[in-house]
Design a protein around this motif. Structure first.
Motif, PDB file in Angstrom:
ATOM      1  N   GLU A  31     -13.570  31.302  19.386  1.00  9.08           N
ATOM      2  CA  GLU A  31     -14.409  31.834  18.321  1.00  9.08           C
ATOM      3  C   GLU A  31     -15.575  32.638  18.903  1.00  9.08           C
ATOM      4  OE1 GLU A  31     -17.086  30.376  14.518  1.00  9.08           O
ATOM      5  OE2 GLU A  31     -15.887  28.903  15.599  1.00  9.08           O
ATOM      6  N   TYR A  34     -14.243  36.030  19.805  1.00  7.72           N
ATOM      7  CA  TYR A  34     -14.042  36.803  18.579  1.00  7.72           C
ATOM      8  C   TYR A  34     -15.381  37.317  18.043  1.00  7.72           C
ATOM      9  CZ  TYR A  34     -13.004  37.904  13.734  1.00  7.72           C
ATOM     10  OH  TYR A  34     -12.908  38.537  12.525  1.00  7.72           O
ATOM     11  N   GLN A  38     -16.461  41.168  17.307  1.00 13.44           N
ATOM     12  CA  GLN A  38     -16.912  41.524  15.961  1.00 13.44           C
ATOM     13  C   GLN A  38     -18.302  42.170  15.993  1.00 13.44           C
ATOM     14  OE1 GLN A  38     -17.502  38.209  13.285  1.00 13.44           O
ATOM     15  NE2 GLN A  38     -16.734  39.411  11.567  1.00 13.44           N
TER      16      GLN A  38
END
Length: 65
Positions: A31, A34, A38
């Protein structure tokens, strides 16, 4: 840097639950990756907007009219 500290802290705090708890907490590393991607996309979009560039999808061709 702050997020990396958060990830390490999150995994470290479950060590009392044993290996199973640490394995369950480990996907937060994915995460974190990610979130970095992002944020990079958001910053690139904000930079393009501030520079007045048009948004274009280069992998699509215009529909034939």
């Amino acid at each position: 840097m702050v997020t990396a500290v958060f990830v390490v802290e999150r995994i470290w705090t479950v060590r009392r639950r044993g290996a199973r708890g640490m394995v369950l907490a480990a996907p937060i590393v994915l995460e974190f990756g990610y979130d970095l991607v992002q944020q990079a996309v958001f910053l690139a979009a904000a930079g393009a907007m501030l520079q007045g560039r048009d948004a274009r999808w280069h992998h699509l061709s215009p529909a034939a009219l």
